[in-house]
Design a protein around this motif. Structure first.
Motif, PDB file in Angstrom:
ATOM      1  N   LYS A   1      25.104 -42.069-110.575  1.00 34.78           N
ATOM      2  CA  LYS A   1      25.834 -43.310-110.293  1.00 34.78           C
ATOM      3  C   LYS A   1      27.033 -43.461-111.213  1.00 34.78           C
ATOM      4  O   LYS A   1      28.140 -43.811-110.761  1.00 34.78           O
ATOM      5  N   ALA A   2      26.832 -43.176-112.497  1.00 39.59           N
ATOM      6  CA  ALA A   2      27.914 -43.358-113.466  1.00 39.59           C
ATOM      7  C   ALA A   2      29.037 -42.354-113.237  1.00 39.59           C
ATOM      8  O   ALA A   2      30.221 -42.713-113.258  1.00 39.59           O
ATOM      9  N   ALA A   3      28.690 -41.084-113.031  1.00 40.83           N
ATOM     10  CA  ALA A   3      29.722 -40.065-112.834  1.00 40.83           C
ATOM     11  C   ALA A   3      30.499 -40.322-111.553  1.00 40.83           C
ATOM     12  O   ALA A   3      31.728 -40.121-111.502  1.00 40.83           O
ATOM     13  N   GLN A   4      29.809 -40.777-110.506  1.00 40.00           N
ATOM     14  CA  GLN A   4      30.511 -41.083-109.256  1.00 40.00           C
ATOM     15  C   GLN A   4      31.444 -42.272-109.412  1.00 40.00           C
ATOM     16  O   GLN A   4      32.419 -42.400-108.670  1.00 40.00           O
ATOM     17  N   ALA A   5      31.146 -43.136-110.415  1.00 40.18           N
ATOM     18  CA  ALA A   5      32.019 -44.290-110.690  1.00 40.18           C
ATOM     19  C   ALA A   5      33.092 -43.954-111.717  1.00 40.18           C
ATOM     20  O   ALA A   5      33.862 -44.836-112.101  1.00 40.18           O
ATOM     21  N   GLY A   6      33.112 -42.709-112.188  1.00 35.18           N
ATOM     22  CA  GLY A   6      34.164 -42.294-113.113  1.00 35.18           C
ATOM     23  C   GLY A   6      33.812 -42.372-114.579  1.00 35.18           C
ATOM     24  O   GLY A   6      34.687 -42.198-115.433  1.00 35.18           O
ATOM     25  N   HIS A   7      32.544 -42.609-114.903  1.00 33.65           N
ATOM     26  CA  HIS A   7      32.121 -42.665-116.305  1.00 33.65           C
ATOM     27  C   HIS A   7      31.678 -41.284-116.788  1.00 33.65           C
ATOM     28  O   HIS A   7      31.040 -40.527-116.050  1.00 33.65           O
TER      29      HIS A   7
ATOM     30  N   GLU B   1      18.654 -28.483-115.514  1.00 32.98           N
ATOM     31  CA  GLU B   1      20.076 -28.321-115.209  1.00 32.98           C
ATOM     32  C   GLU B   1      20.792 -29.657-115.413  1.00 32.98           C
ATOM     33  O   GLU B   1      20.509 -30.641-114.732  1.00 32.98           O
ATOM     34  N   PRO B   2      21.749 -29.717-116.362  1.00 22.51           N
ATOM     35  CA  PRO B   2      22.395 -30.990-116.676  1.00 22.51           C
ATOM     36  C   PRO B   2      23.312 -31.542-115.582  1.00 22.51           C
ATOM     37  O   PRO B   2      23.575 -32.738-115.568  1.00 22.51           O
ATOM     38  N   VAL B   3      23.838 -30.701-114.711  1.00 20.78           N
ATOM     39  CA  VAL B   3      24.765 -31.189-113.694  1.00 20.78           C
ATOM     40  C   VAL B   3      23.995 -31.436-112.395  1.00 20.78           C
ATOM     41  O   VAL B   3      23.587 -30.482-111.721  1.00 20.78           O
ATOM     42  N   PRO B   4      23.766 -32.701-112.036  1.00 19.28           N
ATOM     43  CA  PRO B   4      23.032 -32.979-110.792  1.00 19.28           C
ATOM     44  C   PRO B   4      23.756 -32.412-109.578  1.00 19.28           C
ATOM     45  O   PRO B   4      24.991 -32.457-109.490  1.00 19.28           O
ATOM     46  N   LYS B   5      23.003 -31.894-108.644  1.00 20.29           N
ATOM     47  CA  LYS B   5      23.593 -31.262-107.464  1.00 20.29           C
ATOM     48  C   LYS B   5      24.311 -32.275-106.588  1.00 20.29           C
ATOM     49  O   LYS B   5      25.135 -31.883-105.733  1.00 20.29           O
ATOM     50  N   GLU B   6      24.026 -33.565-106.783  1.00 21.82           N
ATOM     51  CA  GLU B   6      24.680 -34.600-105.966  1.00 21.82           C
ATOM     52  C   GLU B   6      26.148 -34.803-106.340  1.00 21.82           C
ATOM     53  O   GLU B   6      26.887 -35.477-105.614  1.00 21.82           O
ATOM     54  N   LEU B   7      26.597 -34.250-107.471  1.00 24.67           N
ATOM     55  CA  LEU B   7      27.973 -34.459-107.916  1.00 24.67           C
ATOM     56  C   LEU B   7      28.886 -33.368-107.362  1.00 24.67           C
ATOM     57  O   LEU B   7      28.526 -32.179-107.360  1.00 24.67           O
TER      58      LEU B   7
ATOM     59  N   ALA C   1      32.674 -31.293-107.614  1.00 29.21           N
ATOM     60  CA  ALA C   1      33.279 -30.604-108.756  1.00 29.21           C
ATOM     61  C   ALA C   1      34.007 -31.574-109.683  1.00 29.21           C
ATOM     62  O   ALA C   1      33.911 -31.461-110.911  1.00 29.21           O
ATOM     63  N   ALA C   2      34.728 -32.536-109.110  1.00 33.61           N
ATOM     64  CA  ALA C   2      35.461 -33.491-109.941  1.00 33.61           C
ATOM     65  C   ALA C   2      34.504 -34.398-110.700  1.00 33.61           C
ATOM     66  O   ALA C   2      34.706 -34.683-111.896  1.00 33.61           O
TER      67      ALA C   2
END
Length: 777
Positions: A411-417, A456-462, A464-465
């Motif tokens: 949620k945070a990464a998709q919001a730009g955090h 794996e630290p990078v969730p697959k839902e994210l 590349a950006a």
């Protein structure tokens, strides 16, 4: 493989080589197998030849930077402590043979934490573009020089390494609020973080159970807030008063010590919840105005900060002193587990919500966090908080630490955090790392070494950006059930070795089999430094069909390890296995009575586990530890706890379920079992459950302090025995319960339930034994 090698000590660079973190082939395979580096470098290739490092070798500082000389001295000290080689450090040109350290703007690396390390038959050279990279190169070189548990000279394979980390945030959180560690213990932990190339020490300094940082403007925070009166104070070794705090001078020392090892210390000052120690010291900053004690209860306590202007001045005054002590860009403000009951019941708080036109109490928390974030921004810092800060809105530039699984990070990464992955239970070191009966205190479910390595630290839902917002991953060492640094080390190592590879190495290069092959050398490094690591992943499990053995008098024994690696050796006569003991290849039969011992060894003969033993007899097979008995169906919550909250030993520990004190003795042939014998334990009920308190099962009891009731087959089955519990105010903490059982035939399970009042102590099962007629304990 084609290689173009240029002389490393004639001012030339290593060039034209295709480097990969994959096994070498042909003549170099044996050499690469001996290279036990953790974390695995980004790029590594093995060349021909070896370089001998002995007591005549010199570490040469080949530039004019004082930081390079500090790194050289650090490396020399580490080699001396762990290998017994005392190598002099001198300044001068890159001569041969020598170990050369050089900070070089032309070093063939791109990342600011990257380095180049080259070993040829002529010498060793470590170069980097900045101090951090050179330091990490020195750590890798130290690992090359400590491939085993030997002392003295070492032959190093010729290798060429170009390395840099995958993530910028490679962290460990240590909770010093629940249990306090000395400065020397913190330093020892920081040494290990540096050796694992972890670069963030998140320091949890305040909570309901203690305030650990000196704030000169508010002396009551440490005079009152740093100390608590434990349950059962002064009884059976429990201290009458528990606590401690770090002076500002001590904190400066820790920060400097960490900085010298390229570790950033990020302080955490919890708000608006986890504030009971603050309110105990300064009740005016709480909601009710009443002074509670510093909490002795683990869990979620109800005390929150007030939200008036005086309280905000208190918060900012505290932050001013915190920022003066910690140069970190990030200041952690917690934000988690703030139960809003006190805010909901306060007319003043409700009026504030109305005046600010806020939706609810979550929005009020968001307003407070935003206000704190703007204050930190004005002072050149950035706010970071647990993922609950998303619930009520969060400052645009805030960083989110995702602990409630990975949803907060997504949620945070998709919001730009920016985000740091630190999910429970995956990276929580207070989770048990095995379900073995001899494991120490902690939480269920198990998070073993392999599961940490697989994270794996990078969730697959994210996309590349969005993935660019993932700063890295962090493990958390919550210390409710880790009273000493012995507990922390057991919980942290070697799982931090797994995390270091997750955070540092390319994801495509991670390989569990390779990692386990590199662990024997890491274990030797731990032993050389006195680190009390856990061998749980390699500890032999000695299993059998218990009922078949009881019926036939012969046990069919299987051996295994959690890691699925190593060589298992065993004996049948109770002696400790050595290199000459039998190698386990298939299940084997043992006639009762017997004692089987097993150990796990690495391919090179080094020890991967201490010996484990199983006594096999009719009596031992009918006797089970409470840690071996599962919960009754319907409640999965489970903890292993020590007899007292502040116990300093790793054992004994007891399994409890604070919601439902019910366990199952598995199906067993009951013919001839005339009685049941229970070694029982009384424990403090020091758990704050907040809104989950309604889930605690309360049962009727026929005697004043409750009973241990034994049911046949299932928890609603016929009652076979009911054993009254002694008066908790006068009885011993450990006590025995015995009861006669009615005659039964065939295999039956037993359900054991404590009916003690839920406003009194908890009870656990230490050992349960079924007794044949005519026997005594």
């Amino acid at each position: 493989m084609t290689r173009r090698l240029f002389c490393l000590f004639c001012g030339c660079l290593f060039a034209g080589v295709a480097l990969a973190a994959v096994p070498a082939s042909g003549q170099h395979a044996a050499a690469e197998n001996a290279i036990s580096l953790i974390p695995l470098p980004a790029q590594l290739t093995v060349a021909g030849g070896m370089f001998n490092v002995d007591a005549r070798m010199t570490i040469v500082v080949a530039d004019h930077a004082a930081s390079t000389r500090r790194t050289a001295r650090y490396l020399a000290g580490l080699i001396a402590r762990t290998r017994g080689l005392h190598l002099p450090v001198k300044k001068g040109p890159a001569t041969v043979p020598a170990i050369v350290l050089l900070r070089d703007p032309r070093a063939p690396v791109a990342n600011r934490e990257g380095y180049a390390l080259d070993v040829t038959p002529q010498g060793i050279r470590v170069s980097a573009r900045n101090d951090a990279g050179l330091f990490y190169g020195a750590v890798t070189l130290w690992q090359l020089l400590t491939p085993d548990a030997q002392r003295g000279a070492v032959r190093v394979p010729a290798v060429h390494i170009r390395d840099q980390p995958r993530f910028t945030w490679r962290g460990l959180m240590l909770d010093s609020a629940r249990h306090f560690q000395s400065v020397a213990e913190i330093e020892r932990l920081l040494d290990q973080l540096a050796e694992h190339k972890l670069n963030v020490f998140h320091w949890h300094l305040t909570d309901d159970q203690g305030w650990r940082i000196q704030i000169k403007r508010y002396p009551e925070l440490t005079r009152i807030g740093a100390w608590r009166t434990p349950p059962d104070a002064g009884h059976d070794g429990e201290p009458a008063r528990y606590g401690g705090f770090y002076t500002q001078d001590e904190i400066r020392h820790v920060v400097a010590y960490a900085t010298a090892r390229h570790i950033t210390v990020v302080p955490e000052i919890d708000m608006p919840g986890h504030a009971q120690a603050v309110v105990a010291a300064y009740p005016q900053f709480g909601v009710t105005g009443r002074r509670p004690p510093v909490s002795v209860d683990w869990g979620v306590n109800p005390y929150l900060y007030n939200i008036d202007d005086a309280t905000f001045r208190f918060i900012t005054n505290v932050l001013d002193e915190v920022m003066a002590l910690f140069p970190s860009k990030y200041i952690h403000v917690g934000g988690d587990e703030a139960v809003k009951d006190q805010w909901q019941a306060s007319p003043a708080v409700q009026a504030k919500i109305h005046a600010l036109s806020l939706k609810d109490e979550d929005a009020l928390q968001g307003w407070l966090i935003d206000r704190v974030g703007r204050y930190l921004d004005a002072h050149g810092r950035r706010l970071i908080g647990w993922d609950e800060v998303l619930d009520g809105g969060v400052p645009a530039d805030a960083t989110v630490m995702s602990w409630r699984g990975t949803k907060g990070a997504i949620k945070a990464a998709q919001a730009g955090h920016d985000v740091v992955l630190s999910p429970a239970p995956d990276l929580y070191l207070d989770q048990l790392q095995s379900d073995r009966a001899d494991e120490t205190a902690g939480r269920i479910p198990v998070r073993d070494l392999a599961s940490v390595y697989a994270f794996e630290p990078v969730p697959k839902e994210l996309d590349a950006a969005q993935a660019q917002h993932v700063l890295g991953a962090q493990a958390n060492a919550w210390t409710e059930h880790m009273p000493t640094m012995k507990h922390v080390e057991h919980a942290a190592f070697p799982r931090l070795a797994a995390l270091s590879e997750v955070d540092w190495s390319p994801v495509a290069a991670r390989d569990w089999s390779s990692f386990t092959r590199r662990l024997p050398a890491q274990f030797a490094r731990y032993r050389a430094q006195g680190i009390g690591y856990a061998d749980s992943a390699f500890a032999p499990d000695i299993t059998l069909d218990r009922n078949a053995a009881l019926a036939s008098g012969t046990a069919q024994i299987s051996l295994s390890t959690q890691a699925g690696a190593g060589i298992l050796r065993y004996t049948r006569d109770g002696s400790a296995p050595d290199q000459h003991a039998a190698v386990y290849a298939a299940p084997f039969a043992v006639k009762l009575p017997a004692t089987v011992q097993a150990m796990t060894f690495a391919a090179d003969g080094s020890v991967l586990s201490s010996p484990r033993q199983r006594v096999l007899s009719q009596a031992s097979l009918l006797s089970l530890r409470g840690n071996e008995m599962p919960n009754c169906p319907g409640s999965d919550f489970r903890l292993r706890v020590q007899p007292l909250p502040d116990a300093t030993s790793l054992a004994p520990v007891y399994s409890i379920n604070v919601f439902n004190t019910c366990q199952l003795y598995p199906a067993t042939p009951m013919d001839g079992r005339a009685s049941i014998h229970v070694d029982a334990v009384r424990l403090p009920r020091n758990y704050a459950l907040a809104h989950e308190a309604k889930l605690v099962v309360s049962r009727p009891h026929a005697t004043p302090f409750g009973e241990l009731v034994v049911h046949l087959d299932q928890c609603g089955g016929p009652v076979l025995a009911s054993m009254p519990l002694p008066d908790p105010k006068h009885g011993a903490q450990r006590f025995v319960l015995d009861a006669t059982l009615p005659v039964q035939h065939g295999e039956h399970a037993l359900c054991l339930i404590y009916t003690a009042p839920t406003d009194g102590p908890l009870y656990a099962l230490d050992r349960v034994a079924l007794m044949p007629a005519g026997t005594k304990q």
